[in-house]
Design a protein around this motif. Sequence first.
Motif, short mmCIF file in Angstrom:
data_model
loop_
_atom_site.label_atom_id
_atom_site.label_comp_id
_atom_site.label_asym_id
_atom_site.label_seq_id
_atom_site.Cartn_x
_atom_site.Cartn_y
_atom_site.Cartn_z
N TYR B 13 -10.90 -3.95 -0.77
CA TYR B 13 -9.61 -4.05 -1.46
C TYR B 13 -9.49 -2.98 -2.55
O TYR B 13 -10.39 -2.77 -3.34
CB TYR B 13 -9.48 -5.44 -2.08
N GLN B 15 -8.44 0.81 -4.49
CA GLN B 15 -8.68 2.27 -4.36
C GLN B 15 -10.13 2.53 -3.95
O GLN B 15 -11.00 1.66 -4.10
CB GLN B 15 -8.42 2.98 -5.69
N TRP B 22 -5.80 -0.55 -7.91
CA TRP B 22 -4.66 -0.66 -7.00
C TRP B 22 -3.61 -1.62 -7.58
O TRP B 22 -3.95 -2.71 -8.05
CB TRP B 22 -5.18 -1.18 -5.65
N ARG B 23 -2.37 -1.15 -7.61
CA ARG B 23 -1.30 -1.99 -8.14
C ARG B 23 0.01 -1.56 -7.50
O ARG B 23 0.39 -0.40 -7.59
CB ARG B 23 -1.21 -1.84 -9.65
N LEU B 24 0.68 -2.48 -6.85
CA LEU B 24 1.99 -2.16 -6.27
C LEU B 24 2.99 -1.87 -7.39
O LEU B 24 2.87 -2.42 -8.48
CB LEU B 24 2.50 -3.37 -5.49
N SER B 25 3.99 -1.07 -7.08
CA SER B 25 4.97 -0.71 -8.12
C SER B 25 5.67 -1.94 -8.67
O SER B 25 6.12 -1.95 -9.81
CB SER B 25 5.99 0.28 -7.56
N THR B 26 5.77 -3.00 -7.89
CA THR B 26 6.44 -4.23 -8.38
C THR B 26 5.59 -4.99 -9.40
O THR B 26 6.08 -5.89 -10.05
CB THR B 26 6.72 -5.17 -7.19
N GLU B 27 4.32 -4.62 -9.53
CA GLU B 27 3.41 -5.37 -10.41
C GLU B 27 3.22 -4.72 -11.77
O GLU B 27 2.40 -5.15 -12.56
CB GLU B 27 2.03 -5.49 -9.73
N ARG B 28 3.94 -3.62 -12.03
CA ARG B 28 3.76 -2.96 -13.32
C ARG B 28 4.37 -3.75 -14.46
O ARG B 28 5.32 -4.50 -14.26
CB ARG B 28 4.49 -1.60 -13.35
N ASP B 193 2.78 7.60 -8.93
CA ASP B 193 3.71 6.58 -9.40
C ASP B 193 4.93 7.26 -10.01
O ASP B 193 4.95 8.48 -10.17
CB ASP B 193 3.02 5.68 -10.45
N ASN B 300 0.64 -0.04 -18.86
CA ASN B 300 -0.09 -0.20 -17.60
C ASN B 300 -1.56 0.09 -17.76
O ASN B 300 -2.08 1.06 -17.23
CB ASN B 300 0.50 0.73 -16.53
#
Lengths: 313, 302
Positions: B13, B15, B22-28, B193, B300
């Motif tokens: 799981y 990088q 690892w973080r989706l853009s929706t999780e910032r 990002d 972040n």
Amino acid sequence: MKADPNLYDYWPYANRPKITWPGGKKLAFWIAPNIEFYEFMPPGNPQRSPWPNAVPNVQQYSQRDFGNRVGHLRLMELLDRHKLRGSVSLNVALCDHHPEIVEDCARRDWEFFSHGIYNTRYSYGLSPDQEQAVLDDSIRSVEAATGQRIRGYLAPALTHTEATLDLIAENDFWYSCDLFQDDQPQPLKTKTGKLVSMPYSLEVNDVITYSVMGMDPDRYADILKRHFDQLLLEGERSGTVMCIPLHAYLVSQPNRIKMFEQALAHITAHRDDVWFATGREIAKHFIDNYWDSSLDDIKARGVATGGTGFSHG
Amino acid sequence: MDKSYLTYPKRGYGQDHEFYKWRLSTERKNIQWKDGTKVAVSLIIPLEFFPLNPSGVPFKHPGAMVTPYPDLRHFTVRDYGNRVGVFRILEALENADVKASFAVNGEVARRYPPLIDAIKNAGHEIIAHGLSTDHIHHEGLSASEEKALITETLSCFHSAPKGWLSPARNQSSRTLGLLRGAGLDYCLDWEMDQLPVAITTDVTLIPNSYELSDFTLLHTRRQTEESWLKQIQDAIELLVSEHTRFGGQMLGLTLTPYVIGQPFRIWALRALLAHVKDNPEVNTLTAGEINQQFVSQNANPS
């Protein structure tokens, strides 16, 4: 091999002493048709192949021959209509191959400068004596064909040695078209003579715009107008130079010449502000009036490095 | 093929490196720009020295010499940017009252002090851009060699820059670790990002668009100035629209003096600056200002 050719000193464009062209004009405009001969079966050069793929390169050779057979005449007539004299960048062997073209230009009182013997003979690997022989041939051939003593040099196919600029200065040339660092003329650091770096422009050269960048004729005309407008605007502060280097095998194609004429019409509509000149005339005016003040200003900036080309002080 | 070729030690799981998670853009966590605008445009202007005799190690920098030595043609075309083109950019910025970040090779700082003075006097930011275009940071350098390269670069500046752009935006796996140790706070090489990303080495990665760089679009891909301008305007419009979901957005844009500084192209920069100034939802920030606002909001953490 040097990291820096040291052919000129750093000279920021802002706040330079003001140049004024004859008649108080702001922009010196010159147009440089390249009249070239590419050999059908040139010898190889260890550093660069004379044609991009194989020799003979029929399509490319014959396209350039179209320039000589059809294109130059079309361009000459266009410049006549706009009362412009060309400064011919000449592969001097053309005096022997196609003297009719040289005579047509000479009759129009166009200027000639040397672009080497052939565009398929490079300067790479020439000794200073061999390069001197190219210069002797250039001076002699043009003088024999036209009576003109050439004062400008554009190295064949933009190929050089470390000695090129010193040699042309030594041979009493007044300007070089080989360097693209500026939109104003400026002194070069040669061992002898007063050699001017003359704005010649690759950016608006039809080889770059059409063959390299793949522009269409409308876009080419558009950038010529924008280039001119910007340099004219800046010429108010200190006189600028705009050159359009041309190749008839490209610009004189039937699909392209009309848009080029529109750009020329835009430029020649500014006769009050623009000095329509030849390379030699611009170089002479610069040497006679601005050579010393330019050097003084460069020195005053505090970053002159001394020495001469390829030899650091 | 060796057996190791079919083993996957980092397969899992997230990088495959330790710099950020690892973080989706929706999780910032959202950022809000201090002036309340929705999009910050950061203009990055590289000032580069291209040696006439590049070693090409480990590869030739984009824009490096092309024809056999001495390639005066490409040398002087690049030099045009440092002599003439950059002053056109400075004038356009001044007329629009916009501050930018100039990414300067150590060699340029050493050679052209009047240029550095002009940039500083106009109130712009200076960040370090490696020693020259022929000093590329890469895995083949030892840590001490790379460290020396960074130290020498920073020594070319009178006041130490806080930001870093690598030559050709190339790094070794050690670069990010070395930057913080050398006193640098942010780096403009990475672009994963639309917002800055804090990383484990305490350096902020500030995104810098390759796709909208004038070098990429106008030079490499040979698109028109009209198209470059429209694509930037479209990008800004989209980022403005995403503000509702994601908070303040940013766009890092490269302006290359020998490309956009040509007489026939400078109009496009003027038009871009006018577009930004006319849009109340958009403002310009230097990379340093973006980093400050980002760090102060601790948005972040890695």
